[in-house]
Design a protein around this motif. Sequence first.
Motif, short mmCIF file in Angstrom:
data_model
loop_
_atom_site.label_atom_id
_atom_site.label_comp_id
_atom_site.label_asym_id
_atom_site.label_seq_id
_atom_site.Cartn_x
_atom_site.Cartn_y
_atom_site.Cartn_z
N PRO A 164 42.69 54.02 33.10
CA PRO A 164 42.30 52.90 33.97
C PRO A 164 43.24 52.68 35.15
O PRO A 164 42.79 52.44 36.27
CB PRO A 164 42.30 51.71 33.02
N ALA A 165 44.55 52.76 34.91
CA ALA A 165 45.52 52.49 35.98
C ALA A 165 45.41 53.55 37.08
O ALA A 165 45.42 53.23 38.28
CB ALA A 165 46.94 52.46 35.41
N ARG A 166 45.28 54.81 36.65
CA ARG A 166 45.17 55.89 37.64
C ARG A 166 43.86 55.80 38.41
O ARG A 166 43.82 55.99 39.63
CB ARG A 166 45.26 57.24 36.91
N THR A 167 42.79 55.49 37.70
CA THR A 167 41.49 55.35 38.35
C THR A 167 41.51 54.21 39.36
O THR A 167 40.96 54.32 40.47
CB THR A 167 40.39 55.09 37.30
N SER A 168 42.12 53.11 38.99
CA SER A 168 42.19 51.95 39.86
C SER A 168 42.95 52.28 41.15
O SER A 168 42.52 51.90 42.25
CB SER A 168 42.87 50.79 39.14
N ARG A 169 44.07 53.02 41.02
CA ARG A 169 44.83 53.41 42.21
C ARG A 169 44.00 54.29 43.13
O ARG A 169 44.01 54.14 44.34
CB ARG A 169 46.11 54.14 41.80
N TRP A 234 38.36 33.34 56.82
CA TRP A 234 39.01 33.19 55.52
C TRP A 234 38.19 32.37 54.53
O TRP A 234 38.19 32.68 53.33
CB TRP A 234 40.38 32.54 55.71
N ARG A 235 37.47 31.37 55.00
CA ARG A 235 36.69 30.54 54.08
C ARG A 235 35.64 31.38 53.36
O ARG A 235 35.48 31.31 52.14
CB ARG A 235 36.01 29.40 54.84
N ILE A 236 34.89 32.17 54.14
CA ILE A 236 33.83 32.98 53.56
C ILE A 236 34.41 34.14 52.76
O ILE A 236 33.84 34.56 51.75
CB ILE A 236 32.89 33.47 54.67
N MET A 237 35.57 34.63 53.18
CA MET A 237 36.20 35.73 52.46
C MET A 237 36.52 35.32 51.02
O MET A 237 36.35 36.11 50.09
CB MET A 237 37.49 36.16 53.17
N ARG A 238 36.96 34.10 50.83
CA ARG A 238 37.26 33.63 49.47
C ARG A 238 36.00 33.60 48.61
O ARG A 238 36.04 33.93 47.43
CB ARG A 238 37.90 32.23 49.53
N THR A 239 34.87 33.19 49.21
CA THR A 239 33.62 33.13 48.45
C THR A 239 33.19 34.52 48.01
O THR A 239 32.87 34.75 46.84
CB THR A 239 32.50 32.48 49.29
N LEU A 240 33.16 35.46 48.94
CA LEU A 240 32.69 36.80 48.61
C LEU A 240 33.66 37.56 47.73
O LEU A 240 33.26 38.31 46.84
CB LEU A 240 32.45 37.60 49.90
N GLY A 241 34.95 37.41 48.00
CA GLY A 241 35.93 38.22 47.30
C GLY A 241 36.36 37.71 45.95
O GLY A 241 36.78 38.49 45.09
N ARG A 242 36.24 36.41 45.69
CA ARG A 242 36.80 35.86 44.45
C ARG A 242 35.85 34.96 43.67
O ARG A 242 35.91 34.93 42.44
CB ARG A 242 38.07 35.06 44.79
N ARG A 243 35.00 34.23 44.36
CA ARG A 243 34.23 33.21 43.66
C ARG A 243 32.97 33.75 42.97
O ARG A 243 32.47 33.15 42.04
CB ARG A 243 33.85 32.09 44.63
N ILE A 244 32.43 34.89 43.45
CA ILE A 244 31.23 35.43 42.81
C ILE A 244 31.59 36.18 41.54
O ILE A 244 30.98 36.00 40.49
CB ILE A 244 30.48 36.37 43.78
N ILE A 245 32.59 37.05 41.63
CA ILE A 245 33.03 37.84 40.48
C ILE A 245 34.46 38.29 40.75
O ILE A 245 34.87 38.45 41.90
CB ILE A 245 32.11 39.07 40.26
N ASP A 246 35.24 38.49 39.68
CA ASP A 246 36.58 39.05 39.82
C ASP A 246 36.44 40.55 39.99
O ASP A 246 36.18 41.29 39.02
CB ASP A 246 37.42 38.72 38.59
N LEU A 247 36.60 41.03 41.21
CA LEU A 247 36.36 42.44 41.52
C LEU A 247 37.57 43.30 41.17
O LEU A 247 38.72 42.88 41.32
CB LEU A 247 36.04 42.62 43.00
N ASP A 248 37.30 44.53 40.73
CA ASP A 248 38.34 45.54 40.61
C ASP A 248 38.02 46.64 41.63
O ASP A 248 36.93 46.67 42.20
CB ASP A 248 38.43 46.10 39.18
N PRO A 249 38.96 47.56 41.91
CA PRO A 249 38.74 48.57 42.96
C PRO A 249 37.47 49.42 42.78
O PRO A 249 36.75 49.62 43.76
CB PRO A 249 40.01 49.42 42.90
N PRO A 250 37.14 49.93 41.57
CA PRO A 250 35.90 50.70 41.46
C PRO A 250 34.66 49.89 41.84
O PRO A 250 33.76 50.39 42.53
CB PRO A 250 35.87 51.11 39.98
N ARG A 251 34.60 48.65 41.41
CA ARG A 251 33.44 47.81 41.74
C ARG A 251 33.42 47.45 43.22
O ARG A 251 32.36 47.37 43.84
CB ARG A 251 33.41 46.56 40.86
#
Length: 331
Positions: A164-169, A234-251
């Motif tokens: 997982p760590a290598r894949t995430s990087r 920045w306001r909209i960035m918070r909504t898309l990047g954090r409030r819908i789902i906790d994203l990881d790099p593959p997603r």
Amino acid sequence: MILTAVIVVIVVALAFDYTNGFHDAANAIATSVATRALSPRVALLMAAVMNLVGAFLGTEVASTVGSGIISAPQGIAGLVVVLAALIGAIVWNLVTWWLGLPSSSSHALIGGLVGAGLASAGEVKWAGVLEKVVLPMVLSPVAGFLGAGLVMIAILWIFRNSRPARTSRGFRIAQTVSAAAMALGHGLQDAQKTMGVIVLALVVGGFHEGTDVPWWVVLISAGALSAGTAAGGWRIMRTLGRRIIDLDPPRGFAAELTASAVLYTTAFVFAAPISTTQTITSSILGVGATKRLSAVRWNVAGNIAVAWVVTLPAAGLCAAVAFWVLHPLVV
């Protein structure tokens, strides 16, 4: 008088383009910032540059916006219609930006055109609105949701035995490319909408014929969109990047890759002015659903969906009010 009015409309169109840039900047970079693939400053700079480049890749969408939505009368009366449409779109952009809702600048502009057209008793090309706006508005989020889900399932299967760590990087690095592709698609789609409105104003004012976009219109539209993007959202960035789902790099990579593919396809193949906001948001929902349905904050997604539905009529109403105020003063 006509020349002055045309200049005023062009300036307001560029103001809309600027608000489009900071309103929709989050579309291209929110996922990369949320997964820490890019720092906010680097992401904004990259998005601004790629938006600038993307604006020079085509004018098919501009032709749709400039000639396929409404028929404005010639002269001052027609310029008032275009100006009112832009004011309606700007007002709605600012309202949704303040609320942090990733609504569609594209649909705000089209709603503004339709609203101003109806208020002026002008001709609205309903067949064009249905074919080039309503159908893509419904189908592009579906394509983003399903496509992103399938891409994410493929990634999970291909890398099922990886660390997982290598894949995430690895996917953090890949997100640099996918975020750039998304920003390029945003420039391709959204700068053209402003180009189309400026060309419409030039035609109505008697300074241009046909739907070809002059080089200087491409240049100033690209510059305004890029400048707005650099200003951030920045306001909209918070909504898309954090409030819908906790994203990881593959997603994040899967969402950006899918969304950019939908943007390119609709621009080059169908010349349809789709919403970059709808596309990336539905793609984020698609990758989130592969984790588990409860991982998606569906109440936030519901609020966004309401903003999508409301944008066309709300921007249209704002444009109609602007027309009713301006028309007696100018004509």
